[in-house]
Scaffold this active site. Structure first.
Site, PDB file in Angstrom:
ATOM      1  N   LYS A 115     112.553 -37.701  21.562  1.00 26.58           N
ATOM      2  CA  LYS A 115     112.553 -37.907  23.018  1.00 26.58           C
ATOM      3  C   LYS A 115     112.196 -39.338  23.389  1.00 26.58           C
ATOM      4  CE  LYS A 115     112.358 -33.246  24.696  1.00 26.58           C
ATOM      5  NZ  LYS A 115     111.850 -32.247  25.577  1.00 26.58           N
ATOM      6  N   LYS A 217     121.108 -29.634  18.953  1.00 28.94           N
ATOM      7  CA  LYS A 217     120.540 -28.526  19.726  1.00 28.94           C
ATOM      8  C   LYS A 217     121.153 -28.462  21.131  1.00 28.94           C
ATOM      9  CE  LYS A 217     116.470 -28.665  21.907  1.00 28.94           C
ATOM     10  NZ  LYS A 217     115.191 -28.279  22.525  1.00 28.94           N
ATOM     11  N   LYS A 220     118.981 -29.151  27.818  1.00 33.63           N
ATOM     12  CA  LYS A 220     119.172 -29.443  29.249  1.00 33.63           C
ATOM     13  C   LYS A 220     119.553 -30.899  29.457  1.00 33.63           C
ATOM     14  CE  LYS A 220     115.120 -26.719  30.553  1.00 33.63           C
ATOM     15  NZ  LYS A 220     113.837 -27.122  29.951  1.00 33.63           N
TER      16      LYS A 220
HETATM   17  N1  AQP Z   1     118.875 -24.813  21.886  1.00 28.95           N
HETATM   18  C1  AQP Z   1     117.849 -23.959  21.874  1.00 28.95           C
HETATM   19  N2  AQP Z   1     117.886 -22.862  21.084  1.00 28.95           N
HETATM   20  C2  AQP Z   1     116.853 -21.959  21.067  1.00 28.95           C
HETATM   21  N3  AQP Z   1     115.745 -22.105  21.818  1.00 28.95           N
HETATM   22  C3  AQP Z   1     115.677 -23.189  22.626  1.00 28.95           C
HETATM   23  N4  AQP Z   1     114.745 -23.612  23.483  1.00 28.95           N
HETATM   24  C4  AQP Z   1     115.140 -24.770  24.060  1.00 28.95           C
HETATM   25  N5  AQP Z   1     116.344 -25.116  23.600  1.00 28.95           N
HETATM   26  C5  AQP Z   1     116.698 -24.162  22.703  1.00 28.95           C
HETATM   27  C6  AQP Z   1     113.505 -22.894  23.726  1.00 28.95           C
HETATM   28  O1  AQP Z   1     113.362 -22.707  25.133  1.00 28.95           O
HETATM   29  C7  AQP Z   1     111.970 -22.712  25.437  1.00 28.95           C
HETATM   30  C8  AQP Z   1     111.719 -23.613  26.596  1.00 28.95           C
HETATM   31  O2  AQP Z   1     112.049 -24.929  26.279  1.00 28.95           O
HETATM   32  P1  AQP Z   1     111.716 -26.093  27.280  1.00 28.95           P
HETATM   33  O3  AQP Z   1     112.712 -26.187  28.336  1.00 28.95           O
HETATM   34  O4  AQP Z   1     110.335 -25.949  27.764  1.00 28.95           O
HETATM   35  O5  AQP Z   1     111.769 -27.381  26.417  1.00 28.95           O
HETATM   36  P2  AQP Z   1     112.852 -27.935  25.439  1.00 28.95           P
HETATM   37  O6  AQP Z   1     112.714 -27.247  24.114  1.00 28.95           O
HETATM   38  O7  AQP Z   1     112.621 -29.401  25.422  1.00 28.95           O
HETATM   39  O8  AQP Z   1     114.242 -27.531  26.090  1.00 28.95           O
HETATM   40  P3  AQP Z   1     115.540 -28.396  26.252  1.00 28.95           P
HETATM   41  O9  AQP Z   1     116.565 -27.586  26.882  1.00 28.95           O
HETATM   42  O10 AQP Z   1     115.900 -29.042  24.975  1.00 28.95           O
HETATM   43  O11 AQP Z   1     115.101 -29.462  27.305  1.00 28.95           O
HETATM   44  P4  AQP Z   1     115.207 -31.014  27.231  1.00 28.95           P
HETATM   45  O12 AQP Z   1     116.638 -31.340  27.110  1.00 28.95           O
HETATM   46  O13 AQP Z   1     114.595 -31.426  28.530  1.00 28.95           O
HETATM   47  O14 AQP Z   1     114.414 -31.435  26.042  1.00 28.95           O
HETATM   48  C9  AQP Z   1     111.217 -23.122  24.168  1.00 28.95           C
HETATM   49  O15 AQP Z   1     110.701 -21.956  23.556  1.00 28.95           O
HETATM   50  C10 AQP Z   1     112.292 -23.705  23.314  1.00 28.95           C
HETATM   51  O16 AQP Z   1     112.019 -23.538  21.932  1.00 28.95           O
END
Ligand code: AQP
Length: 354
Positions: A115, A217, A220
């Site tokens: 990040k 992955k 968002k």
């Molecule tokens: N691709 C994924 N597959 C399975 N689980 C996922 N999670 C996120 N992406 C995947 C799970 O969703 C929960 C909440 O995640 P979060 O939004 O708090 O943070 P993150 O993991 O940083 O999600 P993103 O979508 O990847 O956001 P950005 O792009 O902002 O970094 C967690 O349990 C996570 O494991």
């Protein structure tokens, strides 16, 4: 061996549209666990400041995650649904954990490296300390089980390291307050105040991958909206994204071993399996030997069947922000009552005068 009272805790950041990865990796598991466990589900709004400080619509985003929880089937009366910033114990315990965690541990966190990118010097201190706040979110309730996607595995290992160091460093004080539990960590008996949390990462899609690149992955923050299925996508968008999803020229294999080295095929089969509560082997029994041109329409139909009731309920709830705010306020007051007990005991253990 874990003799703490079983308690599930997890959270999602209000940082954009929820996608299928968040749903399959986290929210779907949250819903299933509430049948067998006492559960606390948090909208972790303080984490939302770590990568981006100023948000136009943080309140709205916070409501939308709460709406997704409720729309997916979480019972906010029986369990607890709230937003993190309403319970000050999260920040307070995180400070103690900042002093427990070692810089060397934090330097190993791959999510920070991903990040922060190349210019880590310009990343916020909050982004660096994020896993310590996450440990505090969980341990403030002395939760024992944490359903998350595979990307959070390293942060949960850090949570265990923090709990372990706290338990060992304060062993005498924990005995003195009389609130510890005898557990074994490996073969070692430990008089613990904080439990060794168990990550719940299983299932056929623990890490849902981008629809455009099976090695990345689903996220968002991916600039391409075609890379993910959002929970709020309509029928046409879902069909278009699945149709355009990257695949290879071969058809589907009949055995799971045939998915090796084929990340995009593996991802789509995993998504289908997770959405239908089956295994990848079950799906390949049904679709083995078929082309993606036959599999993809079945996948978009299944995604629509599962997601559309959630989407429409989310839309309905989002039209009633007062109701969502009441749910979060009620959840926060019940969470605070539990958190206050922990913080009183932690103050005693650490030696803060109050
Ligand atoms: N691709 C994924 N597959 C399975 N689980 C996922 N999670 C996120 N992406 C995947 C799970 O969703 C929960 C909440 O995640 P979060 O939004 O708090 O943070 P993150 O993991 O940083 O999600 P993103 O979508 O990847 O956001 P950005 O792009 O902002 O970094 C967690 O349990 C996570 O494991």
């Amino acid at each position: 061996m874990n003799e703490f009272k079983p308690l599930v805790f997890s959270g999602v950041q209000p940082t954009g549209n929820l996608h299928l990865g968040n749903y399959l990796g986290a929210i779907r598991k949250f819903v299933a666990l509430q049948e067998s466990h006492d559960c606390i589900y948090c909208v972790v709004d303080m984490h939302a400041l770590t990568a981006q400080l100023v948000h136009d619509d943080l309140k709205e985003q916070t409501r939308s995650i709460a709406a997704a929880y409720i729309a997916a089937g979480i019972d906010a009366k029986k369990h607890i649904v709230f937003n993190q910033s309403q319970v000050s114990g999260h920040a307070e315990l995180a400070w103690v954990f900042n002093c427990v965690a070692r810089i060397g541990w934090m330097n190993r966190m791959t999510q920070f490296k991903d990040k922060a990118g190349k210019d880590a010097e310009k990343a916020s201190l909050g982004l660096y300390a994020y896993p310590s706040l996450m440990a505090s979110d969980i341990l403030l309730y002395r939760a024992t089980h944490v359903p998350v996607g595979d990307d959070q595995k390293q942060h949960l290992e850090l949570t265990r390291d923090i709990a372990q160091k706290f338990n060992l460093d304060f062993a005498e004080k924990i005995r003195a307050v009389g609130k510890g539990v005898d557990i074994k960590v490996g073969d070692e008996p430990v008089h613990a105040y904080f439990p060794m949390v168990e990550p719940l990462i299983d299932g056929p899609a623990p890490r849902v991958m981008s629809l455009r690149d099976g090695t990345k992955k689903m996220s968002k923050s991916d600039p391409s909206d075609l890379s993910r299925i959002n929970l709020m996508d309509d029928e046409d968008s879902i069909a278009k994204k699945v149709k355009k999803a990257k695949t290879d020229p071969d058809g589907l294999p009949s055995e799971v071993a045939g998915l090796a080295g084929r990340p995009e095929a593996d991802n789509l089969v995993g998504i289908y399996a997770a959405l239908s509560d089956k295994t990848k082997a079950d799906i390949l029994k049904e679709f083995g030997g078929q082309q993606f041109s036959a599999f993809k329409p079945a996948l978009s139909e299944l995604a629509l069947t599962v997601l559309s009731p959630i989407t429409s309920e989310m839309r309905r709830l989002m039209n009633d922000p007062g109701y969502i705010d009441d749910v979060l306020r009620d959840g926060a007051s019940r969470a605070r009552a539990r958190a206050d007990v922990t913080m009183r005991e932690v103050r005693d253990i650490v030696g803060f005068l109050y």
